[in-house]
Design a protein around this motif. Structure first.
Motif, PDB file in Angstrom:
ATOM      1  N   SER A 177       6.287  48.930 -65.574  1.00 30.83           N
ATOM      2  CA  SER A 177       5.566  49.847 -64.709  1.00 30.83           C
ATOM      3  C   SER A 177       5.564  49.364 -63.267  1.00 30.83           C
ATOM      4  O   SER A 177       5.433  48.171 -63.007  1.00 30.83           O
ATOM      5  N   THR A 178       5.694  50.323 -62.358  1.00 29.95           N
ATOM      6  CA  THR A 178       5.561  50.034 -60.934  1.00 29.95           C
ATOM      7  C   THR A 178       4.595  51.041 -60.341  1.00 29.95           C
ATOM      8  O   THR A 178       4.670  52.229 -60.632  1.00 29.95           O
ATOM      9  N   LEU A 179       3.670  50.564 -59.506  1.00 29.66           N
ATOM     10  CA  LEU A 179       2.727  51.419 -58.802  1.00 29.66           C
ATOM     11  C   LEU A 179       2.997  51.250 -57.312  1.00 29.66           C
ATOM     12  O   LEU A 179       3.027  50.129 -56.811  1.00 29.66           O
ATOM     13  N   VAL A 180       3.223  52.359 -56.618  1.00 27.15           N
ATOM     14  CA  VAL A 180       3.583  52.320 -55.211  1.00 27.15           C
ATOM     15  C   VAL A 180       2.610  53.171 -54.407  1.00 27.15           C
ATOM     16  O   VAL A 180       2.397  54.346 -54.725  1.00 27.15           O
ATOM     17  N   GLY A 181       2.040  52.595 -53.369  1.00 28.33           N
ATOM     18  CA  GLY A 181       1.215  53.362 -52.445  1.00 28.33           C
ATOM     19  C   GLY A 181       2.103  54.065 -51.438  1.00 28.33           C
ATOM     20  O   GLY A 181       3.037  53.456 -50.909  1.00 28.33           O
ATOM     21  N   VAL A 182       1.821  55.332 -51.195  1.00 27.81           N
ATOM     22  CA  VAL A 182       2.610  56.121 -50.242  1.00 27.81           C
ATOM     23  C   VAL A 182       1.673  56.832 -49.270  1.00 27.81           C
ATOM     24  O   VAL A 182       0.496  57.035 -49.569  1.00 27.81           O
ATOM     25  N   ALA A 183       2.207  57.221 -48.129  1.00 29.33           N
ATOM     26  CA  ALA A 183       1.399  57.933 -47.137  1.00 29.33           C
ATOM     27  C   ALA A 183       1.114  59.355 -47.583  1.00 29.33           C
ATOM     28  O   ALA A 183       0.028  59.883 -47.331  1.00 29.33           O
ATOM     29  N   ALA A 184       2.084  60.001 -48.224  1.00 31.32           N
ATOM     30  CA  ALA A 184       1.912  61.395 -48.633  1.00 31.32           C
ATOM     31  C   ALA A 184       2.938  61.741 -49.697  1.00 31.32           C
ATOM     32  O   ALA A 184       3.940  61.040 -49.865  1.00 31.32           O
ATOM     33  N   LEU A 185       2.676  62.824 -50.409  1.00 31.63           N
ATOM     34  CA  LEU A 185       3.642  63.413 -51.333  1.00 31.63           C
ATOM     35  C   LEU A 185       4.078  64.758 -50.750  1.00 31.63           C
ATOM     36  O   LEU A 185       3.705  65.096 -49.628  1.00 31.63           O
ATOM     37  N   ALA A 186       4.851  65.535 -51.483  1.00 31.28           N
ATOM     38  CA  ALA A 186       5.418  66.777 -50.965  1.00 31.28           C
ATOM     39  C   ALA A 186       4.357  67.783 -50.525  1.00 31.28           C
ATOM     40  O   ALA A 186       4.565  68.524 -49.572  1.00 31.28           O
ATOM     41  N   LEU A 187       3.217  67.836 -51.231  1.00 31.09           N
ATOM     42  CA  LEU A 187       2.113  68.705 -50.832  1.00 31.09           C
ATOM     43  C   LEU A 187       0.854  67.859 -50.627  1.00 31.09           C
ATOM     44  O   LEU A 187       0.601  66.914 -51.384  1.00 31.09           O
ATOM     45  N   SER A 188       0.060  68.222 -49.656  1.00 32.21           N
ATOM     46  CA  SER A 188      -1.096  67.399 -49.278  1.00 32.21           C
ATOM     47  C   SER A 188      -2.155  67.283 -50.366  1.00 32.21           C
ATOM     48  O   SER A 188      -2.899  66.308 -50.408  1.00 32.21           O
ATOM     49  N   GLU A 189      -2.241  68.249 -51.286  1.00 29.66           N
ATOM     50  CA  GLU A 189      -3.274  68.191 -52.328  1.00 29.66           C
ATOM     51  C   GLU A 189      -2.888  67.287 -53.499  1.00 29.66           C
ATOM     52  O   GLU A 189      -3.719  66.964 -54.347  1.00 29.66           O
ATOM     53  N   TRP A 190      -1.647  66.876 -53.569  1.00 28.28           N
ATOM     54  CA  TRP A 190      -1.205  65.986 -54.645  1.00 28.28           C
ATOM     55  C   TRP A 190      -1.593  64.550 -54.314  1.00 28.28           C
ATOM     56  O   TRP A 190      -1.271  64.040 -53.238  1.00 28.28           O
ATOM     57  N   LEU A 191      -2.260  63.893 -55.236  1.00 28.93           N
ATOM     58  CA  LEU A 191      -2.698  62.509 -55.046  1.00 28.93           C
ATOM     59  C   LEU A 191      -1.798  61.501 -55.743  1.00 28.93           C
ATOM     60  O   LEU A 191      -1.789  60.327 -55.391  1.00 28.93           O
ATOM     61  N   VAL A 192      -1.074  61.950 -56.773  1.00 28.88           N
ATOM     62  CA  VAL A 192      -0.278  61.040 -57.586  1.00 28.88           C
ATOM     63  C   VAL A 192       0.972  61.763 -58.085  1.00 28.88           C
ATOM     64  O   VAL A 192       0.946  62.975 -58.317  1.00 28.88           O
ATOM     65  N   GLU A 193       2.052  61.003 -58.214  1.00 29.57           N
ATOM     66  CA  GLU A 193       3.297  61.515 -58.790  1.00 29.57           C
ATOM     67  C   GLU A 193       3.842  60.431 -59.707  1.00 29.57           C
ATOM     68  O   GLU A 193       3.832  59.250 -59.354  1.00 29.57           O
ATOM     69  N   ILE A 194       4.305  60.845 -60.906  1.00 32.35           N
ATOM     70  CA  ILE A 194       4.737  59.883 -61.914  1.00 32.35           C
ATOM     71  C   ILE A 194       6.119  60.281 -62.431  1.00 32.35           C
ATOM     72  O   ILE A 194       6.323  61.432 -62.802  1.00 32.35           O
ATOM     73  N   GLU A 195       7.032  59.316 -62.465  1.00 28.05           N
ATOM     74  CA  GLU A 195       8.341  59.541 -63.041  1.00 28.05           C
ATOM     75  C   GLU A 195       8.586  58.506 -64.136  1.00 28.05           C
ATOM     76  O   GLU A 195       8.006  57.421 -64.102  1.00 28.05           O
ATOM     77  N   ALA A 196       9.420  58.871 -65.105  1.00 26.73           N
ATOM     78  CA  ALA A 196       9.641  57.998 -66.255  1.00 26.73           C
ATOM     79  C   ALA A 196      11.119  57.946 -66.622  1.00 26.73           C
ATOM     80  O   ALA A 196      11.867  58.884 -66.369  1.00 26.73           O
ATOM     81  N   ILE A 197      11.480  56.841 -67.251  1.00 29.47           N
ATOM     82  CA  ILE A 197      12.802  56.663 -67.851  1.00 29.47           C
ATOM     83  C   ILE A 197      12.558  56.345 -69.315  1.00 29.47           C
ATOM     84  O   ILE A 197      11.764  55.460 -69.652  1.00 29.47           O
TER      85      ILE A 197
END
Length: 133
Positions: free
Chosen positions: A109-129
């Motif tokens: 697992s990796t957790l990355v802090g970001v300034a923003a996602l594609a839309l301002s109301e999104w707080l988290v985005e998760i991708e998996a392999i």
């Protein structure tokens, strides 16, 4: 037949929330797109609530995996992107994500802090392999 092993490297922290190393073999590798907290109609789920947005993003990861013949137990690597990350977010995300890995060893697992996602109301985005036969 696919196999997923979770060897614990000597000298690295053992954490119940993630595996430091995952070794996978199988005939198919599945990559999900980053999943956010929207339902099938595109409506936001859990406005302003990091825990609920994490849970919905994980549900969406599960739907993507199911479409490819996989499940949470087949995930070998997961990456979580969090808007304006603060250390206290880790526990919120971990608690919301834990039920999806109940009874199985969690993936790397990796957790990355970001300034923003594609839309301002999104707080988290998760991708998996995931790896399956």
């Amino acid at each position: 037949m696919s196999t997923i092993e979770h060897p614990h490297p000597r000298g690295l922290l053992s954490n119940a929330g993630f595996s430091q190393t995952v070794v996978a073999s199988g005939s198919r590798t599945i990559y999900t797109a980053g999943q956010v907290s929207i339902d099938e109609d595109g409506a936001l789920v859990g406005a302003g609530d990091l825990a609920e947005q994490t849970a919905q993003a994980m549900r969406n990861v599960g739907l993507a995996l199911t479409a490819a013949g996989a499940s949470y137990s087949d995930i070998v690597k997961i990456t979580t992107y969090v808007v304006n990350y603060k250390p206290e977010h880790r526990a919120i995300i971990g608690k919301a994500r834990a039920p999806f890995f109940a009874g199985v060893k969690p993936p790397a697992s990796t957790l990355v802090g970001v300034a923003a996602l594609a839309l301002s109301e999104w707080l988290v985005e998760i991708e998996a392999i995931a790896v399956v036969d």
